[in-house]
Structures are given as C-alpha cells and as structure tokens.
Design a protein around this motif. Structure first.
Motif, short mmCIF file in Angstrom:
data_model
loop_
_atom_site.label_atom_id
_atom_site.label_comp_id
_atom_site.label_asym_id
_atom_site.label_seq_id
_atom_site.Cartn_x
_atom_site.Cartn_y
_atom_site.Cartn_z
N SER A 153 49.85 11.81 3.10
CA SER A 153 50.26 11.54 4.48
C SER A 153 49.40 12.34 5.45
O SER A 153 49.11 13.51 5.22
CB SER A 153 51.72 11.93 4.66
OG SER A 153 52.08 11.77 6.01
N ALA A 154 49.03 11.68 6.54
CA ALA A 154 48.18 12.33 7.53
C ALA A 154 49.02 13.17 8.49
O ALA A 154 48.50 14.03 9.19
CB ALA A 154 47.40 11.28 8.30
N ARG A 155 50.33 12.88 8.53
CA ARG A 155 51.10 13.57 9.59
C ARG A 155 52.33 14.26 9.03
O ARG A 155 52.83 13.94 7.95
CB ARG A 155 51.50 12.57 10.68
CG ARG A 155 52.21 11.38 10.16
CD ARG A 155 52.28 10.27 11.19
NE ARG A 155 52.50 9.00 10.51
CZ ARG A 155 53.67 8.41 10.41
NH1 ARG A 155 54.74 8.96 10.95
NH2 ARG A 155 53.82 7.28 9.74
N ASP A 156 52.85 15.20 9.82
CA ASP A 156 54.07 15.91 9.47
C ASP A 156 55.25 14.95 9.66
O ASP A 156 55.22 14.11 10.54
CB ASP A 156 54.28 17.11 10.38
CG ASP A 156 53.24 18.19 10.11
OD1 ASP A 156 52.82 18.29 8.95
OD2 ASP A 156 52.84 18.89 11.06
N ARG A 157 56.24 15.12 8.84
CA ARG A 157 57.40 14.24 8.92
C ARG A 157 58.58 15.02 9.45
O ARG A 157 58.67 16.23 9.27
CB ARG A 157 57.73 13.68 7.53
CG ARG A 157 56.55 12.99 6.86
CD ARG A 157 56.30 11.65 7.49
NE ARG A 157 55.12 11.00 6.94
CZ ARG A 157 55.00 9.68 6.86
NH1 ARG A 157 55.95 8.89 7.29
NH2 ARG A 157 53.90 9.15 6.37
N THR A 192 55.38 19.92 0.70
CA THR A 192 54.02 19.46 1.02
C THR A 192 52.98 20.31 0.29
O THR A 192 53.07 21.53 0.27
CB THR A 192 53.79 19.52 2.54
OG1 THR A 192 54.81 18.74 3.16
CG2 THR A 192 52.45 18.94 2.93
N GLN A 219 48.90 16.57 1.88
CA GLN A 219 48.26 16.47 3.18
C GLN A 219 46.87 17.09 3.09
O GLN A 219 46.74 18.25 2.67
CB GLN A 219 49.11 17.24 4.20
CG GLN A 219 49.27 16.49 5.48
CD GLN A 219 50.26 17.17 6.42
OE1 GLN A 219 50.76 18.25 6.13
NE2 GLN A 219 50.52 16.55 7.53
N PRO A 224 43.67 19.15 13.26
CA PRO A 224 44.99 18.79 13.78
C PRO A 224 44.92 17.83 14.98
O PRO A 224 45.86 17.08 15.23
CB PRO A 224 45.63 20.13 14.19
CG PRO A 224 44.63 21.17 13.93
CD PRO A 224 43.43 20.59 13.24
N ASP A 225 43.81 17.84 15.70
CA ASP A 225 43.68 16.93 16.84
C ASP A 225 43.29 15.51 16.42
O ASP A 225 43.34 14.59 17.23
CB ASP A 225 42.61 17.44 17.82
CG ASP A 225 43.02 18.78 18.41
OD1 ASP A 225 44.24 19.00 18.53
OD2 ASP A 225 42.13 19.60 18.71
N TYR A 226 42.86 15.36 15.18
CA TYR A 226 42.47 14.03 14.69
C TYR A 226 42.51 14.08 13.17
O TYR A 226 41.49 14.31 12.52
CB TYR A 226 41.06 13.69 15.20
CG TYR A 226 40.64 12.26 14.90
CD1 TYR A 226 41.45 11.18 15.25
CD2 TYR A 226 39.43 11.99 14.28
CE1 TYR A 226 41.06 9.88 14.97
CE2 TYR A 226 39.03 10.69 14.01
CZ TYR A 226 39.86 9.64 14.36
OH TYR A 226 39.48 8.35 14.09
N SER A 227 43.71 13.87 12.62
CA SER A 227 43.90 14.21 11.21
C SER A 227 43.90 12.99 10.29
O SER A 227 44.05 13.13 9.09
CB SER A 227 45.23 14.95 11.04
OG SER A 227 46.30 14.11 11.43
N SER A 228 43.76 11.79 10.87
CA SER A 228 43.89 10.59 10.05
C SER A 228 42.53 10.13 9.52
O SER A 228 41.70 9.62 10.26
CB SER A 228 44.55 9.49 10.90
OG SER A 228 44.70 8.34 10.13
#
Ligand code: SAH
Length: 249
Positions: free
Chosen positions: A86-90, A96, A139, A144-148
C-alpha cells in the motif's frame, strides 16, 4: 533446482483489478528478472492483451501460466501468509512492514506454505475489505509528498527484496517450525464465517451495525496465524456454544 529457487517459487504475486494491461506485463518482467514465476490476477480489466505481452518482453511465459481469479480470497486460498502492498497510511492501523522486513517474513514462511504479495489497482489501490484478508501491509518508504509508485515499479522493489533476502541467507530460511504451519486462508475464512455467525446468534454482533468489531477480530486472528488443529479447536468451541445456546450450527 536450488533451494533459493524453491523459496522464490513459493512466493506469488497477486494483482488486483489491474486497469492497464501494460502494467501486468511490466510486473511479469519484474518477477522473472528476480526469479519469481507465480503470477495471479484478480479480475484484470483487459487480459490477455497485446500490450501486456509487449511489456513482458522475455517474461511472456509468466503471462501464459498466470492464473485468473474472480476474487482476492479465491486467489490466496492456499497461502499461509498474505502481505498487502500500500502506498498510503490507513485509518485503522494494520501492522506495517517495510519491503526488507516483509521479505524476511515471506522467506521464513515460504518454507511452510505459499506466500502472497498483493498489489492494488492503479487508481484506487486495495479496499479495506481486501486488506482484511491480509496479515500485514508493506509500504515502500517513498517520498511522503509523492509516495505512489507505478504498479510494476512497486512490484520490482518487492521482488528485488525477496531475491536479496533469499540469496543473502544462502538458501537458509531460518528455523523450520514444523509444529506450526499456519492454515491456508480458505480454512481461515471458514472459521471466521463460523465465528461471525455465532456472534450474531449470540447477539454480540449486530450484522447491520458491525462497526469495527469484525475488522478488529480478523486482525487479531490474522496476527496469530492459527494452524489447522487450532482452527478445529476454535470451531469446536463455537459449535459447543451453539449447542448450549440452542441455536443451529
Ligand atoms: N492511488 C492508489 C495507488 C495505486 S498504485 C492508492 O492511493 O492506493 C498501485 C499499487 O502499487 C498500489 O495498490 C500498491 O500495491 C503499489 N504501490 C505503489 N506505491 C507503493 C508504495 N509506496 N508502497 C507499497 N506499494 C506501493
């Protein structure tokens, strides 16, 4: 065949609802360059497709042997460990891992049962319902500004770590705990459905308003990774509770 190859053979890559066939080909290539071969596709939007074959290049054989499933739970039914990238925090925190930790876990587990690494779709990633089927999140610690990352780039990072972990252990994969082989996720689902049924019958769980109870229970049991005997004991307890309460099995 070396032991390294055997371990990597037991790690499968699962792509969920991939939109762009080119990405499926890119993942196949990422896998083959790192020595993985078991590619599983859950409801791909377009597959087979010329773009997938073009991007796979010399790894097109993985596309021919790829298995297609209707749901994620069908795809991981034989896996004792299921890791979701996953690219983002849930909002609800799943345990994780970073890719290196994940590779260590995967390697230790692969001795006993197949391991799945799951990747979400380009646009939406994985839903919480799909994450419920997984033991932990992975992860990649990106900007963090562009994590995908692009899907196949993310797969390359994970497959690389799996390969490095396997090679650096010289094929030794830690202690083989023969007395604890986690049940496959199909068996786990049968147990969990039984648990939810009993909790509903006992009116502990309101199926119209499950809130986070179902998810928290699933996480707890996933953490334990119960084996077949333990699941049978738990199911025996559930059946005994049903008999005492005078409700149907
Ligand atoms: N928009 C989606 C991202 C999709 S990227 C989202 O917000 O979730 C497609 C897939 O690539 C993701 O589902 C994940 O499997 C993988 N991926 C991309 N970046 C990642 C990262 N930083 N760490 C782990 N997996 C990543």
């Amino acid at each position: 065949m070396t032991l390294e190859t055997n371990i990597l053979d037991r790690c499968c890559v699962v792509l969920v609802e991939t939109s762009h066939p080119g990405n499926i080909g890119g993942v196949a290539r990422a896998m083959k360059t790192m020595g993985l071969s078991d590619l599983r596709l859950v409801s791909p939007k377009k597959f087979p497709h010329a773009e997938a074959s073009a991007r796979a290049a010399g790894a097109a054989d993985l596309l021919h042997t790829a298995k297609v499933f209707a749901t994620l739970s069908d795809a991981v039914v034989d896996c004792g460990l299921v890791l979701a990238t996953s690219a983002r925090d849930r909002t609800i925190s799943w345990p994780t891992l970073d890719p290196r930790e994940a590779a260590g876990r995967a390697m230790a587990q692969a001795v006993q049962s197949p391991v799945a690494i799951v990747f979400g779709s380009e646009r939406v990633g994985l839903t919480n319902k799909q994450l419920d089927l997984c033991h932990a999140l992975v992860q990649i610690p990106a900007n963090p500004d562009y994590s995908s990352l692009n899907l196949s780039a993310a797969a390359q990072v994970i497959c690389y770590e799996l390969r490095v972990a396997t090679l650096s252990a010289g094929g030794k994969t830690g202690v083989e705990q023969k007395d604890h082989i986690p049940a496959g996720s199909g068996e786990f689902d049968l147990f969990f459905d039984h648990l939810l049924k009993v909790l509903t019958q006992l009116e502990f769980l309101d199926p119209d308003n499950p809130r986070q109870l179902e998810r928290r229970l699933r996480r707890m049991f996933n953490r334990m990774q119960p084996d077949t005997i333990e699941l049978n004991i738990l199911r025996g307890i559930l059946t005994a509770a049903q008999q005492k309460a005078g409700v149907r099995e």
